[in-house]
Structure formats: structure tokens, C-alpha cells
Design an enzyme around this catalytic site. Structure first.
Site, mmCIF file in Angstrom:
data_model
loop_
_atom_site.group_PDB
_atom_site.id
_atom_site.type_symbol
_atom_site.label_atom_id
_atom_site.label_comp_id
_atom_site.label_asym_id
_atom_site.label_seq_id
_atom_site.Cartn_x
_atom_site.Cartn_y
_atom_site.Cartn_z
ATOM 1 N N HIS A 258 -29.805 -64.238 44.759
ATOM 2 C CA HIS A 258 -31.378 -63.686 44.527
ATOM 3 C C HIS A 258 -31.618 -65.914 43.158
ATOM 4 C CE1 HIS A 258 -35.010 -63.053 42.211
ATOM 5 N NE2 HIS A 258 -34.789 -61.426 43.154
ATOM 6 N N ASP A 315 -32.790 -55.466 47.191
ATOM 7 C CA ASP A 315 -33.142 -54.777 48.977
ATOM 8 C C ASP A 315 -31.229 -54.402 48.906
ATOM 9 O OD1 ASP A 315 -34.973 -55.275 49.551
ATOM 10 O OD2 ASP A 315 -34.880 -57.351 49.739
#
Ligand code: ACO
Length: 367
Positions: A258, A315
Site C-alpha cells: 500500500h 483487497d
């Protein structure tokens, strides 16, 4: 010209009151409320918070929820548009096409006042589940259902897909999924939405920019890819070699890493609990076990061996949850959008309220 930060990494582009992220501590708040608390509310309460700036009281929530439910239906024309969409496209493309069509018919289309934009936003919040479910049913040879006007957003979506009522656990889990997906500061799709808004384009166009951006596999599209990865890995025993191969081939491991979080994504932790809960309810731990084995292998490779701060992102375990809810992979990004639409609308409103066109510079380089 100032230093170029590729990917605009750590560039502060604007001020916002909508979301707060501490990427080192793994903290996420919507309008001052921690995500771990918000996840226990209804999606309607959270979308009200995002749009209006404060949590609703009981009466306000009742009125708001009723208004949303009245906006669930889509017209016969929209169903026809969905029918014409290519069979093989992702639901995300169908959603984008349907929203583009719906915008032409909205009576508030030319009204850019804040209240009109809230009305248009609420129409999208309410109708996204109907559109995605109708597309799924049309393409799988089933008749789209008449909207139910009583169910919560989560229960409603699963019902509109399946034609039967979800269990209480399933309905609660998808409701939490929408809340966890609702907002995340200046992620790529929200930035695209704000960029379009900053030109004083309309709210539908801004949302379409968001949809187009969410679709990419480095952003919301990763959820679909994680679902496919779970199928490909097939068993927990194969996870280690799968991860090692990815790293050796310099491929991305989807659902990991991320830009902002350098620790475990707080939403990822909640999704992991939800994935365990739904696995228990279904009496089948296979998808959870595969995912956990991938996570362990990735931790060894990324964190222990390479010293990188690459952890599961939003996700990863959301894809596991979708496997248990039997959401087809080609619907996954559109299901993400059903949650994210509230955040996009909140950002459109904030951008309009204190606008300056977003227009950075590029450094020209000689050929
Ligand atoms: N798999 C393998 N290596 C990775 C991964 C990954 N998932 N993520 C980052 N890295 C590595 C990169 O190879 C790079 O290594 P290097 O320094 O040795 O070259 C380093 O970590 C930094 O990676 P960047 O690509 O520079 O990180 P960036 O902040 O630009 O990208 C992103 C963030 C796009 C999320 C990235 O981690 C990624 O591609 N992840 C996989 C796709 C994914 O899951 N996307 C969903 C993100 S959450 C969301 O948008 C809803």
C-alpha cells in the site's frame, strides 16, 4: 521546478475533513470516527456521516434510509442498456455505462447546488446495488428482480443477486464490506473524482471518473485478481511456492502492499475476522486457509527476508469474504464501488465547497 515525486508519493494535494489515515500506526477514521467503531453501524448511517458530516440521530437515519430505499429502482431503459452490454465485460464497465445513461435522465442534472448534488449522490448510492445485481442476473440468464424496499443495503444487494434472502451473518458481513470500502482519503479513484469536480464538471461525470480509476488492478481491480489467485493456488500447501514464484518473476502479489500503510491495513484486519466468521458459518475453511497460508508466505518473503513493509491490504481478505458470499470475480470491483460511492460523493461536495481547479505541472524533457 521543484522535485518530482513519481506517483505523487506523499504529496499533500489538499485539506479534507472526510478521512484521516495514519499509515504507520494503521489508523483510519471517517470524519473523526474510528473504522473499528463505524463497522458496527449500518451502511446508511455511515453514508449519512460521509455526506452530511455528522452521524444521524434515530429520526434522521430513518428519514434518510427511507429516501434511499425510494431511489433503489432503475428504469426499463436502464435494464435495456445493461442487456446490450457485452456479455464478457466486468460489471464495473456495465455500471459505468448505466450511470452515464442515468445521468441524462436525472431531473437535477443541470442543478449544481449542494442539495441537488446530495440528491444525485443518494440516487447513485441507492441504485448501484440494483444495477450491479441486474447486470449479473441478465448476463447469467436470469430475470432482474423488483427492488425490495425494506432490507438494509447489504441484505438488499445479496437478495437482488440471488433471489433469496441472505442469512443474517451474510447480510451483516456484506454491510460491513460496504462500510469498509466507503472512504479512503485521496486514493486514486477519489483523486480522479475530485479532479473532475475541480473543473466544475457535474457529479455524475466525477463519479464516472472514479469508476474508471477504481477498475485498475493496482487499485480496486486487485480484489478480483485476489479471487482468481485463490482459485489458482487451490490448496494451502501450494501457497509457499506460489508466492516464491511471484517474487522470483518480479510479479506483483495482488492484495499486498500500500502506498500509505506501512503496517497492516486496519480494514484488512477487520476483513480477516469477517472472513474467519463467514468460513465458520459455511463450515468450510478452504478459502480462509489458502489466504492465511499466502499471508504467512508473503510475510516471510517480504518482511522477514527483505525487510519491506508489505502487508495484506484491503483487497486481500475482502476477496476471501467474496468467495464465501459466492460473488463472481467479475463483479468484485463493482461491489467495491457500491461501498465507495458514498466517499466519492462526500469528496465532490467538499471540492465544490472550496474549489480551485487541480492543475499540476510536468517537467518537459528533450527527446
Ligand atoms: N508484490 C510484490 N512487490 C511489491 C508489491 C506487491 N504487491 N507491492 C509493492 N511491492 C514492492 C515493489 O516491487 C517495490 O520494490 P523495490 O523497491 O524493490 O522496487 C516496493 O515494494 C515499492 O513498491 P511501489 O510499486 O513503488 O509502491 P507503490 O506505493 O507505488 O504501489 C501498490 C502501491 C500499487 C498498492 C503496490 O503495493 C501494488 O502494486 N500492490 C498490488 C496491487 C494491489 O493489491 N492493489 C490494491 C491496493 S489497495 C487499493 O487501492 C484499494
Amino acid at each position: 521546478m521543484d522535485e518530482i515525486r513519481k506517483g505523487l508519493e506523499n504529496v499533500i494535494a489538499l485539506e479534507t475533513k472526510i478521512a484521516y489515515i495514519d499509515g504507520m500506526q494503521g489508523i483510519l477514521k471517517y470524519r473523526g470516527h474510528d473504522i473499528n467503531d463505524l463497522v458496527n453501524l449500518s451502511y446508511d448511517a455511515v453514508s449519512y456521516l460521509l455526506l452530511r458530516g455528522n452521524l444521524p440521530d434515530d429520526k434522521e437515519l430513518e428519514v434518510y434510509s427511507d429516501q434511499l430505499k425510494k431511489e433503489r429502482a432503475i428504469s426499463e431503459d436502464v435494464l435495456n442498456v445493461l442487456t446490450f452490454c457485452n456479455f464478457n465485460i466486468e460489471a464495473m464497465d456495465a455500471l459505468r455505462t448505466a450511470i452515464s445513461y442515468i445521468s441524462h435522465c436525472d431531473p437535477d442534472m443541470d442543478d449544481n447546488s449542494s442539495e441537488a448534488n446530495i440528491r444525485k449522490g443518494m440516487r447513485m448510492i441507492a441504485s448501484f446495488p440494483t444495477i450491479v445485481a441486474a447486470f449479473y442476473r441478465i448476463k447469467s440468464g436470469q430475470v432482474p428482480l423488483e427492488p425490495d424496499l425494506n432490507m438494509s443495503q447489504g441484505a438488499y444487494f445479496l437478495y437482488m443477486i440471488r433471489g433469496t434472502e441472505a442469512t443474517e451473518t451474510e447480510a451483516e458481513i456484506i454491510e460491513k464490506d460496504f462500510i469498509l470500502s466507503a472512504e479512503h482519503e485521496l486514493n486514486p479513484s477519489t483523486f480522479a473524482t475530485r479532479l473532475a469536480t475541480s473543473t466544475l464538471s457535474d457529479v455524475y461525470s466525477a463519479v464516472i471518473a472514479g469508476l474508471c480509476t477504481l477498475k485498475g488492478p493496482l487499485h480496486g481491480g486487485a480484489r478480483m485478481e485476489v479471487m482468481e489467485m485463490l482459485d489458482e493456488v487451490k490448496s494451502p500447501e501450494r501457497a509457499g511456492s506460489y508466492v516464491a514464484d511471484k517474487i522470483e518473476n518480479h510479479d506483483r502479489l495482488m492484495g499486498f502492499g500500500h502506498r500509505v500503510y506501512k503496517t497492516y491495513d486496519p480494514r484488512g484486519l477487520i476483513y480477516k475476522d469477517l472472513a474467519r466468521e463467514i468460513a465458520d458459518e459455511k463450515g468450510n475453511s478452504i478459502w480462509f486457509d489458502i489466504a492465511e497460508s499466502i499471508e504467512k508466505a508473503a510475510f516471510k518473503e517480504f518482511v522477514e527476508n527483505k525487510g519491506k513493509t508489505i502487508y495484506p491490504n484491503v483487497d486481500f481478505y475482502s476477496a476471501v469474504v467474496y468467495k464465501y458470499l459466492e460473488i463472481p470475480p467479475r463483479l468484485a470491483t463493482a461491489v467495491f464501488a457500491i461501498g465507495r460511492i458514498s466517499g466519492w460523493i462526500a469528496h465532490c461536495l467538499e471540492q465544490y465547497s472550496d474549489n480551485r481547479v487541480i492543475r499540476p505541472r510536468a517537467k518537459f524533457v528533450e527527446i
